[in-house]
Design a protein around this motif. Structure first.
Motif, PDB file in Angstrom:
ATOM      1  N   ILE A 239      -1.605   3.547  -1.874  1.00 11.64           N
ATOM      2  CA  ILE A 239      -1.186   3.801  -1.274  1.00 11.64           C
ATOM      3  C   ILE A 239      -0.756   2.313  -0.435  1.00 11.64           C
ATOM      4  O   ILE A 239      -0.579   3.149   0.955  1.00 11.64           O
ATOM      5  CB  ILE A 239      -2.455   4.039  -0.105  1.00 11.64           C
ATOM      6  N   SER A 240      -0.605   1.798  -0.934  1.00 11.85           N
ATOM      7  CA  SER A 240      -0.037   0.307  -0.748  1.00 11.85           C
ATOM      8  C   SER A 240       0.656   0.377   0.542  1.00 11.85           C
ATOM      9  O   SER A 240       0.626  -0.556   1.336  1.00 11.85           O
ATOM     10  CB  SER A 240      -0.623  -0.586  -1.317  1.00 11.85           C
ATOM     11  N   ASP A 241       2.180   1.754   0.283  1.00 11.22           N
ATOM     12  CA  ASP A 241       3.091   1.494   1.720  1.00 11.22           C
ATOM     13  C   ASP A 241       2.685   2.003   3.119  1.00 11.22           C
ATOM     14  O   ASP A 241       3.629   2.499   3.610  1.00 11.22           O
ATOM     15  CB  ASP A 241       3.835   2.288   0.292  1.00 11.22           C
ATOM     16  N   ASP A 242       1.549   2.412   2.414  1.00 12.05           N
ATOM     17  CA  ASP A 242       0.736   3.266   3.981  1.00 12.05           C
ATOM     18  C   ASP A 242      -0.157   2.809   4.322  1.00 12.05           C
ATOM     19  O   ASP A 242      -1.153   2.955   4.643  1.00 12.05           O
ATOM     20  CB  ASP A 242       1.055   5.359   3.695  1.00 12.05           C
ATOM     21  N   LYS A 243       0.752   1.971   5.650  1.00  8.54           N
ATOM     22  CA  LYS A 243      -0.446   1.120   6.514  1.00  8.54           C
ATOM     23  C   LYS A 243      -1.829   1.850   6.948  1.00  8.54           C
ATOM     24  O   LYS A 243      -2.727   1.638   6.665  1.00  8.54           O
ATOM     25  CB  LYS A 243      -0.155   0.586   7.354  1.00  8.54           C
ATOM     26  N   ASP A 244      -1.615   3.076   7.311  1.00  9.54           N
ATOM     27  CA  ASP A 244      -2.269   3.664   8.624  1.00  9.54           C
ATOM     28  C   ASP A 244      -3.411   3.911   7.020  1.00  9.54           C
ATOM     29  O   ASP A 244      -5.271   3.856   7.135  1.00  9.54           O
ATOM     30  CB  ASP A 244      -2.519   4.691   8.883  1.00  9.54           C
ATOM     31  N   ALA A 245      -3.474   5.227   6.106  1.00 10.24           N
ATOM     32  CA  ALA A 245      -3.869   4.971   4.494  1.00 10.24           C
ATOM     33  C   ALA A 245      -5.208   3.758   4.104  1.00 10.24           C
ATOM     34  O   ALA A 245      -5.836   4.228   3.894  1.00 10.24           O
ATOM     35  CB  ALA A 245      -3.143   6.061   4.052  1.00 10.24           C
ATOM     36  N   VAL A 246      -3.947   2.983   4.449  1.00 12.59           N
ATOM     37  CA  VAL A 246      -4.978   1.839   3.284  1.00 12.59           C
ATOM     38  C   VAL A 246      -5.824   1.322   4.271  1.00 12.59           C
ATOM     39  O   VAL A 246      -6.991   1.118   3.643  1.00 12.59           O
ATOM     40  CB  VAL A 246      -4.340   0.251   3.416  1.00 12.59           C
ATOM     41  N   LYS A 249      -9.027   4.028   3.848  1.00 14.74           N
ATOM     42  CA  LYS A 249      -9.565   4.280   3.242  1.00 14.74           C
ATOM     43  C   LYS A 249     -10.245   2.196   3.020  1.00 14.74           C
ATOM     44  O   LYS A 249     -11.408   2.336   2.608  1.00 14.74           O
ATOM     45  CB  LYS A 249      -8.885   4.001   2.082  1.00 14.74           C
ATOM     46  N   GLY A 250     -10.085   1.703   2.854  1.00 11.81           N
ATOM     47  CA  GLY A 250     -10.401   0.609   3.715  1.00 11.81           C
ATOM     48  C   GLY A 250     -11.846   0.965   3.887  1.00 11.81           C
ATOM     49  O   GLY A 250     -12.546   0.112   3.733  1.00 11.81           O
ATOM     50  N   ILE A 251     -11.367   0.942   5.401  1.00 11.92           N
ATOM     51  CA  ILE A 251     -12.615   1.326   6.446  1.00 11.92           C
ATOM     52  C   ILE A 251     -13.722   2.264   5.980  1.00 11.92           C
ATOM     53  O   ILE A 251     -15.350   1.687   5.493  1.00 11.92           O
ATOM     54  CB  ILE A 251     -12.855   1.963   7.337  1.00 11.92           C
ATOM     55  N   GLU A 252     -13.443   3.882   4.695  1.00 13.63           N
ATOM     56  CA  GLU A 252     -13.773   3.959   4.232  1.00 13.63           C
ATOM     57  C   GLU A 252     -15.037   3.919   2.863  1.00 13.63           C
ATOM     58  O   GLU A 252     -16.008   3.475   2.317  1.00 13.63           O
ATOM     59  CB  GLU A 252     -13.434   4.900   3.367  1.00 13.63           C
ATOM     60  N   LEU A 253     -14.523   2.395   2.391  1.00 12.42           N
ATOM     61  CA  LEU A 253     -14.653   1.890   0.938  1.00 12.42           C
ATOM     62  C   LEU A 253     -15.842   0.765   1.410  1.00 12.42           C
ATOM     63  O   LEU A 253     -16.845   0.546   1.429  1.00 12.42           O
ATOM     64  CB  LEU A 253     -13.889   1.345   0.380  1.00 12.42           C
ATOM     65  N   ALA A 254     -15.524   0.206   2.439  1.00 12.87           N
ATOM     66  CA  ALA A 254     -16.781  -1.019   3.166  1.00 12.87           C
ATOM     67  C   ALA A 254     -17.644  -0.183   3.896  1.00 12.87           C
ATOM     68  O   ALA A 254     -18.677  -0.505   4.053  1.00 12.87           O
ATOM     69  CB  ALA A 254     -15.591  -1.663   4.166  1.00 12.87           C
TER      70      ALA A 254
END
Ligand code: FAD
Length: 293
Positions: A239-246, A249-254
Motif C-alpha cells: 500500500i506504499s503508494d497510498d499515503k492515507d492507507a500507510v 496501517k502504521g497507526i494500527e500496527l503501533a
C-alpha cells in the motif's frame, strides 16, 4: 513533585511524549500547539531531545524549562556528550537544575557524521553515557534515565554486551531506561529478560514511533540500527503508494504493539511524536477506550 522513579515503583504504567527543539519560530509554534493538544492527556512526563551544536542545545534547555514552568508537566531534559568538554556538560546540568529540571536522560549521543560514523569523544569530554550518569549523580538532585536498545546498539559487540552496559548504567545510578524505536514486541521482551538475567531491576520504557510516512520511518530506523521486520514490510509495501492507507496501517500496527507491550508487563509507553500530536492522540485514545492507559 514526585520523581518518575517513584511513579514507576508504584507499578502504574507511565505514558509520555518526546519532542525535539525546533529550528525556527514556525517550528516552535507547531510545537507549542502540539503540547497544548497533548497536555489534556496528562502524560506522566514529556521529554525534549538534545542536538549537537550550541544554539540547538540552548533551545533544548529553554524549551524544557518552559514546558515545566507553563504546564507543570514533569519534563525530562536529554543531554549528550557530543562536542562538549566535561566542564560544558556540567554547566548544562547546572542550567537544568537552575531551571527546575530535575530529570535528565543521560546519553552519549551520535558522532557528527551520523550514527554509523566512528565515535570520537571531545578531547576534554567524556566517552560513554555511564560517565554522564556518574557526573549527574555526583552533582546530585537528578532523577537519571538512560537509553536502551531492543535490537542492540549498532556499535555493541553483542546483544549480551549491550545488556551488560545497561546494567552497568543502572549500577552507576540510572533509575529508568527508555528504548530506541523498534517494531517487534519480542525484541523488547528479550532485552528485558537479558537485563533481568544479569540482575538488573531498572524499569525499561519502550519507545514507540508509528509508521506514518514510510520513507521517513525507514530512514530513522536505518540510522538507529533498528530493522523494520519483514512481517511489517509485508503489510506496508503493498500500500506504499497510498499515503492515507500507510498512515492508517502504521497507526494500527503501533496500537497493537502498545497492547502487546502493556500486556507483557512493560512499565509504560514513550511516544516519539516528531512534534505532532494527531497520531499519538489517536493511538492513545484507542488504548484509553480499552482501559489500558
Ligand atoms: P552508551 O551507553 O555510551 O553506549 C554507546 C556504545 O558504547 C554502545 O554500543 C555500548 O554498548 C558501548 N559501551 C558503553 N559503555 C561501554 C563500556 N564501558 N565499554 C565498552 N563499550 C561500551 N541522541 C542525541 O543526540 N540526542 C538525543 O536527545 C537523543 N535521545 C535519545 C533518546 C533515546 C530514548 C534513545 C534510545 C536514544 C537517544 N539518542 C539521542 C541517541 C543516542 O545518543 C545514540 O544511540 C548513541 O549512539 C548511544 O547513546 P547511549 O547513551 O546508549 O551510549
Amino acid at each position: 513533585d514526585r520523581s518518575l522513579a517513584a511513579h514507576l515503583r508504584d507499578g502504574v504504567p507511565s505514558f509520555s511524549f518526546e519532542f525535539f527543539p525546533p529550528k525556527d519560530d514556525a517550528g516552535e509554534e507547531v510545537l507549542w500547539n502540539t503540547i497544548a493538544d497533548l497536555e489534556p492527556l496528562e502524560p506522566t512526563f514529556v521529554s525534549v531531545t538534545y542536538g549537537a551544536g550550541g544554539t540547538s542545545q540552548e533551545r533544548t534547555v529553554r524549551i524544557t524549562a518552559r514546558i515545566a514552568e507553563q504546564s507543570g508537566m514533569r519534563a525530562i531534559g536529554h543531554l549528550t556528550l557530543v562536542a562538549q568538554s566535561k566542564g560544558e556538560i556540567e554547566d548544562v546540568l547546572k542550567q537544568y537544575a537552575a531551571a527546575g529540571i530535575d530529570h535528565v536522560l543521560a546519553l552519549r549521543g551520535d558522532p557528527k557524521g551520523g550514527p554509523r560514523a566512528p565515535w570520537e569523544p571531545h578531547p576534554d569530554g567524556m566517552t560513554y553515557a555511564i560517565d554522564l550518569v556518574e557526573l549527574a549523580g555526583d552533582l546530585g538532585g537528578f532523577c537519571i534515565g538512560v537509553a536502551a536498545f531492543p535490537e542492540g546498539h549498532p556499535d555493541a559487540a553483542s546483544l549480551q554486551a549491550d545488556a551488560e552496559v545497561l546494567v552497568a548504567k543502572e549500577r552507576a545510578g540510572a533509575e529508568y531506561a527508555i528504548t530506541q524505536l523498534f517494531f517487534r514486541a519480542s525484541d523488547y521482551f528479550d532485552l528485558v529478560q537479558r537485563v533481568r538475567d544479569l540482575g538488573g531491576r531498572i524499569p525499561i520504557i519502550p519507545g514507540i514511533m508509528p509508521i506514518l510516512n514510510f520513507a521517513q520511518v525507514s530512514r530513522m530506523a536505518e540510522l538507529s540500527g533498528a530493522e523494520i521486520p519483514r512481517e511489517v514490510l509485508d503489510q506496508i509495501e503493498p500500500i506504499s503508494d497510498d499515503k492515507d492507507a500507510v498512515r492508517a496501517k502504521g497507526i494500527e500496527l503501533a496500537t497493537q504493539l502498545c497492547r502487546d507491550l502493556l500486556a507483557g508487563g512493560a512499565p509504560g509507553l514513550h511516544f516519539i511524536t516528531l512534534n505532532r500530536s494527531k497520531a499519538t492522540r489517536e493511538i492513545f485514545e484507542t488504548l484509553r477506550s480499552e482501559g489500558l492507559v
